[in-house]
Design an enzyme around this catalytic site. Structure first.
Site, mmCIF file in Angstrom:
data_model
loop_
_atom_site.group_PDB
_atom_site.id
_atom_site.type_symbol
_atom_site.label_atom_id
_atom_site.label_comp_id
_atom_site.label_asym_id
_atom_site.label_seq_id
_atom_site.Cartn_x
_atom_site.Cartn_y
_atom_site.Cartn_z
ATOM 1 N N GLU A 162 6.412 -7.044 4.719
ATOM 2 C CA GLU A 162 5.701 -6.572 5.909
ATOM 3 C C GLU A 162 5.338 -7.719 6.845
ATOM 4 O O GLU A 162 4.254 -7.740 7.433
ATOM 5 C CB GLU A 162 4.435 -5.797 5.513
ATOM 6 C CG GLU A 162 4.724 -4.543 4.705
ATOM 7 C CD GLU A 162 3.476 -3.691 4.471
ATOM 8 O OE1 GLU A 162 2.428 -3.996 5.096
ATOM 9 O OE2 GLU A 162 3.541 -2.738 3.679
ATOM 10 N N ASP A 203 6.136 1.303 6.618
ATOM 11 C CA ASP A 203 6.518 2.587 7.190
ATOM 12 C C ASP A 203 5.800 2.771 8.525
ATOM 13 O O ASP A 203 4.739 3.389 8.599
ATOM 14 C CB ASP A 203 6.133 3.705 6.206
ATOM 15 C CG ASP A 203 6.485 5.087 6.710
ATOM 16 O OD1 ASP A 203 7.531 5.226 7.367
ATOM 17 O OD2 ASP A 203 5.704 6.028 6.451
ATOM 18 N N GLU A 262 6.576 0.067 -2.570
ATOM 19 C CA GLU A 262 5.199 0.470 -2.855
ATOM 20 C C GLU A 262 5.080 1.937 -2.483
ATOM 21 O O GLU A 262 5.586 2.357 -1.438
ATOM 22 C CB GLU A 262 4.185 -0.323 -2.021
ATOM 23 C CG GLU A 262 4.063 -1.793 -2.318
ATOM 24 C CD GLU A 262 3.121 -2.516 -1.355
ATOM 25 O OE1 GLU A 262 3.019 -3.741 -1.454
ATOM 26 O OE2 GLU A 262 2.498 -1.829 -0.501
#
Length: 540
Positions: A162, A203, A262
């Protein structure tokens, strides 16, 4: 009786040998994982396993971490519990490549558990706000590869987690992709067995561009797998409402494995993990290679499967029971490697615009031999005792465009794709370049400055000379340091040498230098700030 004892002993020996045997390596073919020997498709039934670490590209330089695979007693406590969850994969976010992992890795192997390891750590990773791809980070990442390459239950590595999470830091992805490229090349150069190098994405609205960017272009710089961090299935939900259906359709044409790196929404506790049956069901298992539940340890964020008491004992939480029950119900159906013919191709690179700034041109590969050549050629370098604060203060001044052109050879811009030949060098080496550029400029154009290589003791003079082996490197980079080096010497296996050599430990390894990989708004803010810093600074 004797023959029976012999048979029993032989059987025990065989069982012990099998327990200690290496796990069958996981290999990649097309968009799927397979067991190397029998060719059965591999689906991750995973759990994230690390206490008090986020690893999301914004952790402060002062953060510390505890390697979860370095304590035999803790692994002895936890591996049996992971096995009760039918875990076959764990994800660890930061490991210490200097310590022994043999006991824990053997316990995991004996339990049939594989490992995906993130390459960074809090003080040494690619930071989304000021991204770099330099010698220190490269050394850290390759050290992790060296350490875990010997274990057949290592599936691969994440070069970032991320790192890009908003439109205004998408340029950071260029540096992560350079890391993917160079770590993949390192694995090949070292002749290690195949291990994947991937990226874990979040996401959000950049999901499509991120997935396409890390997959597009030359396969040598593309990811081997993509981890997807997703928490959108929050009960009550289903395949459609959670967005799982949309994500599955989006990744149906992806050409490398994708899996949930995750997952497990915790808006309602205890978690019921209703999504497990769908993730491993027929609709999703054709596209997704399973997933990794976040997270084993109970912490302040309330995602834990177990809680660790003051006596260091693990107690199962209701989430543990729910996950165990759901995992026990699933048997994903895969394909055989021999009969599988991949048909998907790499994605097209995203178009640069206001929401996607990362250039397809990547930073240069770190090469400490090139950096050493550069330092040898300088007449003014960083002093041996220069502090991190001095480096930062002088960078803020010398790399401010309002004060001169002293940093063109050491800056990196992930938006324009313009990188100085020495932008991958250490902070000490790069500030030496800037000191020397200022020294040359002042010597030529400002005779009143009688000591242009001082900087309050942060710099020192030397007689610059390039050896025969270095002359080509220095000539190709040019006086401005912006030329392309096409005849780079082979890098050494240790850190940089010379007057500006730097340490890979402590705060220096996390020192962030202005990269100028900015959007227009960020550039305006930075220039204003840098001008204020420069205006109040007395260098000489």
């Amino acid at each position: 009786m004797r023959s029976g004892s012999i048979l029993t002993a032989a059987a025990a020996t065989l069982v012990a040998a099998c327990a200690a045997a290496d796990l069958d390596p996981i290999v990649i073919k097309g968009s799927k994982f397979f067991y190397k020997t029998n060719g059965t498709e591999f689906f991750m039934k995973g759990v994230a396993y690390q206490q008090e670490y986020g690893g999301n590209g914004s952790v402060s330089a002062g953060s510390s971490y505890t390697d979860p695979l370095a304590d035999e007693a803790i692994c002895t406590r936890d591996v049996p519990l992971l096995a009760q969850l039918q875990t076959n994969t764990i994800r660890v976010y930061a490991v210490d490549p200097t310590v022994n992992h043999d006991p824990c890795m053997q316990m995991l192997s004996d339990a049939g558990i594989y490992v995906v390891a993130d390459l960074g750590e809090p003080k040494n990773s690619i930071n989304r706000d000021s991204p770099e791809w330099n010698e220190e980070i490269y050394s850290r990442y390759t050290a992790v590869v060296d350490t875990f390459s010997k274990y057949t239950n290592t599936i691969g590595f994440f070069a970032g987690n991320e790192v890009t999470n908003l439109p205004n830091n998408t340029f950071a992805s260029a540096f992560v992709k350079a890391a993917v490229r160079d770590v993949k090349a390192y694995i090949v150069t070292k002749k290690y067995r195949p291990m994947g190098v991937g990226y874990a994405t979040n996401d959000d609205e950049q999901r499509t561009d991120l997935a396409n960017y890390f997959d597009c272009g030359d396969a040598k710089s593309g990811i081997d797998f993509l981890g997807y961090n997703i928490y959108s299935w929050c009960p009550p939900s289903n395949y459609q409402e959670s967005g799982y259906k949309d994500r599955t359709e989006e990744f149906a044409s992806y050409n490398v494995p994708v899996f949930f790196a995750e997952y497990g929404c915790n808006k309602k506790r205890p978690r019921t993990f209703d999504e497990v049956g769908t993730l491993y069901g027929s609709a999703m298992s054709k596209v997704w290679s399973g997933g990794i539940v976040y997270m084993y340890f109970q912490e302040a964020n309330d995602y834990g499967l177990v809680t660790i008491g003051s006596d260091d004992k693990a107690t199962k939480l209701p989430d543990f029971t729910s996950l165990a029950s759901q995992i026990a119900k699933v048997t994903p159906s895969g394909v055989a490697m021999a009969s599988y013919s991949p048909s998907n191709s790499a994605q097209a690179c995203p178009t640069q615009d206001s929401t996607w700034e990362a250039s397809v041109k990547l930073p240069p590969s770190p090469n400490n031999a090139v950096c050493s050549c550069m330092v040898q050629s300088l007449n003014c370098t960083a002093s041996s005792g220069i502090s991190d604060d001095d480096i930062k203060t002088n960078f803020d001044y010398l790399c401010d465009p309002n004060n001169g052109n002293y940093c063109s050879g050491i800056q990196a811009n992930g938006t324009t794709g313009v990188y100085g030949a020495y932008s991958m060098c250490s902070p000490n080496e790069r500030i030496s370049w800037a000191f020397n550029a200022f020294y040359n400029d002042q010597t030529k154009n400002n005779p009143k400055n009688t000591d242009p290589c001082n900087f309050k003791g942060a710099a020192q003079k030397q007689t610059g000379r390039a050896s025969n082996a270095c002359k080509t490197v220095v000539d190709q980079a040019g006086d401005s340091g912006t030329g392309a080096i096409t005849s780079a010497p082979t890098p050494s296996s240790t850190g940089s040498s010379g007057a500006a050599a730097s340490s890979t430990t402590g705060a220096a390894a996390a020192l962030k230098i202005p990269s100028f990989s900015f959007g227009l708004l960020q550039m305006t803010v930075y220039v204003t700030f840098a001008a204020l810093v420069g205006a109040g600074m007395v260098l000489l």
